[in-house]
Design a protein around this motif. Structure first.
Motif, PDB file in Angstrom:
ATOM      1  N   UNK A 111       0.849  -1.181   0.000  1.00 41.90           N
ATOM      2  CA  UNK A 111       0.000   0.000   0.000  1.00 41.90           C
ATOM      3  C   UNK A 111       0.893   1.242   0.000  1.00 41.90           C
ATOM      4  N   UNK A 112       0.669   2.125  -0.962  1.00 37.01           N
ATOM      5  CA  UNK A 112       1.559   3.271  -1.151  1.00 37.01           C
ATOM      6  C   UNK A 112       1.155   4.445  -0.255  1.00 37.01           C
ATOM      7  N   UNK A 113       2.031   5.439  -0.188  1.00 36.93           N
ATOM      8  CA  UNK A 113       1.731   6.622   0.612  1.00 36.93           C
ATOM      9  C   UNK A 113       0.548   7.391   0.040  1.00 36.93           C
ATOM     10  N   UNK A 114       0.460   7.474  -1.283  1.00 40.07           N
ATOM     11  CA  UNK A 114      -0.698   8.139  -1.895  1.00 40.07           C
ATOM     12  C   UNK A 114      -1.986   7.400  -1.572  1.00 40.07           C
ATOM     13  N   UNK A 115      -1.937   6.081  -1.628  1.00 39.72           N
ATOM     14  CA  UNK A 115      -3.122   5.291  -1.290  1.00 39.72           C
ATOM     15  C   UNK A 115      -3.530   5.507   0.158  1.00 39.72           C
ATOM     16  N   UNK A 116      -2.557   5.501   1.048  1.00 35.77           N
ATOM     17  CA  UNK A 116      -2.856   5.747   2.462  1.00 35.77           C
ATOM     18  C   UNK A 116      -3.529   7.106   2.639  1.00 35.77           C
ATOM     19  N   UNK A 117      -2.984   8.116   1.969  1.00 35.22           N
ATOM     20  CA  UNK A 117      -3.522   9.477   2.115  1.00 35.22           C
ATOM     21  C   UNK A 117      -4.964   9.554   1.631  1.00 35.22           C
ATOM     22  N   UNK A 118      -5.279   8.880   0.526  1.00 36.94           N
ATOM     23  CA  UNK A 118      -6.624   8.967  -0.049  1.00 36.94           C
ATOM     24  C   UNK A 118      -7.648   8.111   0.685  1.00 36.94           C
ATOM     25  N   UNK A 119      -7.188   7.235   1.556  1.00 42.73           N
ATOM     26  CA  UNK A 119      -8.111   6.558   2.479  1.00 42.73           C
ATOM     27  C   UNK A 119      -8.345   7.463   3.685  1.00 42.73           C
ATOM     28  N   UNK A 120      -7.268   7.952   4.248  1.00 41.15           N
ATOM     29  CA  UNK A 120      -7.375   8.749   5.475  1.00 41.15           C
ATOM     30  C   UNK A 120      -8.153  10.046   5.266  1.00 41.15           C
ATOM     31  N   UNK A 121      -8.033  10.654   4.065  1.00 41.05           N
ATOM     32  CA  UNK A 121      -8.751  11.909   3.843  1.00 41.05           C
ATOM     33  C   UNK A 121     -10.206  11.696   3.413  1.00 41.05           C
ATOM     34  N   UNK A 122     -10.597  10.433   3.235  1.00 39.95           N
ATOM     35  CA  UNK A 122     -11.990  10.127   2.952  1.00 39.95           C
ATOM     36  C   UNK A 122     -12.437  10.369   1.530  1.00 39.95           C
ATOM     37  N   UNK A 123     -11.512  10.733   0.623  1.00 44.10           N
ATOM     38  CA  UNK A 123     -11.909  10.913  -0.773  1.00 44.10           C
ATOM     39  C   UNK A 123     -11.989   9.581  -1.504  1.00 44.10           C
ATOM     40  N   UNK A 124     -11.177   8.609  -1.077  1.00 46.16           N
ATOM     41  CA  UNK A 124     -11.087   7.276  -1.685  1.00 46.16           C
ATOM     42  C   UNK A 124     -10.693   7.354  -3.162  1.00 46.16           C
ATOM     43  N   UNK A 125      -9.982   8.420  -3.548  1.00 47.28           N
ATOM     44  CA  UNK A 125      -9.493   8.529  -4.912  1.00 47.28           C
ATOM     45  C   UNK A 125      -8.593   7.345  -5.244  1.00 47.28           C
TER      46      UNK A 125
END
Length: 323
Positions: A111-125
């Motif tokens: 799991x990449x840092x970008x993936x982690x960020x887009x889960x944590x920020x709730x956008x799920x991009x």
């Protein structure tokens, strides 16, 4: 497709024109109509149906093998039809609809840092239903989005993906003998036999695994689940509702006995509603529902709902949240 191309497509708005380099030459179409057509033309049978293409005759010959020319501020970009569809959906679709759109893409071996960020920020991009990570020898698949949000005796408000492995991680007993005393919480599975699953999940997702509050059965009387309470939960066996959308073998009330079936895991996981063939995968595994004084529920390897004596060694296919 390179991630930079994907990100450029994400900047599209509804006024953009898409150039289609298809079998009948280059055609133009508004982005909004393009999305509607791609849904019907380039998706798998598990994606979505019911799109009327009769008014979109200019692109009826579009296939998944075609390349599209996307007009962006950075110039035209050539992109495959399949990737274009999900890049545009990623830019426009409300996050709540991601749990209704099956993609099934391999997201990588870590799991990449970008993936982690887009889960944590709730956008799920970058995420759609059925996407998965191949980590170690296991396939860890997204089965829902924000499933437990706003639930629990202590409210759970962290954005989260719900993860399950495609198949059982290993086999284990619910109890050493055919008893259900103490319910799920009193079982050897809950106390000891989930430890290996927790270790495997932690090796894949580390501190992304979230704790929420779950109501679990802790007492059984005359074969009925008779008591329960709130517990901190990281990783559990799923229940019947999560797999099938309803109780099947779990005892129901008879007008005198009211079984304890309180749960916040109260709807079918989105993946199993959209792609029901992924429920069993020809592997038998345990569910946490008490069925009788001797039996817990299972998902049968041949696709049936079922139950089995607690001493049997059956699959452990857990469910948990990351965020």
């Amino acid at each position: 497709m390179k991630i930079t191309d994907y990100q450029k497509v994400q900047t599209l708005d509804e006024s953009n024109i898409v150039l289609i380099d298809g079998n009948n030459g280059t055609k133009t179409i508004m982005v909004t109509d393009f999305i509607k057509s791609l849904i019907g033309l380039t998706s798998s049978q598990d994606f979505i149906s019911g799109v009327n293409l009769s008014e979109l005759t200019q692109i009826n010959t579009l296939s998944a093998d075609d390349k599209l020319l996307i007009g962006t501020a950075a110039g035209n970009k050539a992109i495959g039809a399949d990737d274009a569809l999900f890049a545009i959906l990623d830019a426009f679709v409300p996050k709540e609809q991601r749990r209704m759109i099956y993609r099934g893409k391999n997201l990588g071996s870590v799991i990449t840092e970008d993936q982690k960020a887009n889960i944590k920020n709730g956008t799920f991009k970058g995420f759609f239903l059925g996407d998965y990570w191949s980590i170690g020898s296991y396939t860890w698949r997204i089965v829902d989005f924000d499933y437990w949000y706003n639930c629990g005796d202590t409210v759970f408000t962290k954005p989260h993906l719900v993860i399950m492995p495609d198949k059982p991680l290993y086999n284990a007993q619910m109890n050493e003998t055919n008893i259900t005393t103490g319910g799920y919480v009193g079982s050897k599975m809950y106390k000891e036999n989930l430890s290996q699953a927790k270790t495997l999940a932690a090796s894949a997702f580390g501190n992304l695994i979230l704790t929420h509050r779950e109501h679990l059965t802790n007492a059984v009387t005359n074969g009925y689940p008779s008591g329960g309470s709130w517990y901190d939960s990281t990783l559990e066996l799923p229940n019947e509702i999560m797999m099938y959308g309803s109780h099947v073998f779990a005892p129901s009330g008879n007008g005198t006995i009211i079984p304890n079936r309180y749960t916040i895991s109260k709807t079918q996981l989105a993946l199993f509603s959209v792609v029901p063939k992924l429920i069993s995968n020809r592997a038998t595994f345990w569910l946490r529902d008490v069925v009788s004084s001797a039996y817990f529920a299972i998902v049968g390897g041949v696709g049936y709902t079922g139950s089995y004596g607690a001493s049997g060694s059956r699959g452990v296919r857990p469910v948990f949240a990351i965020g």
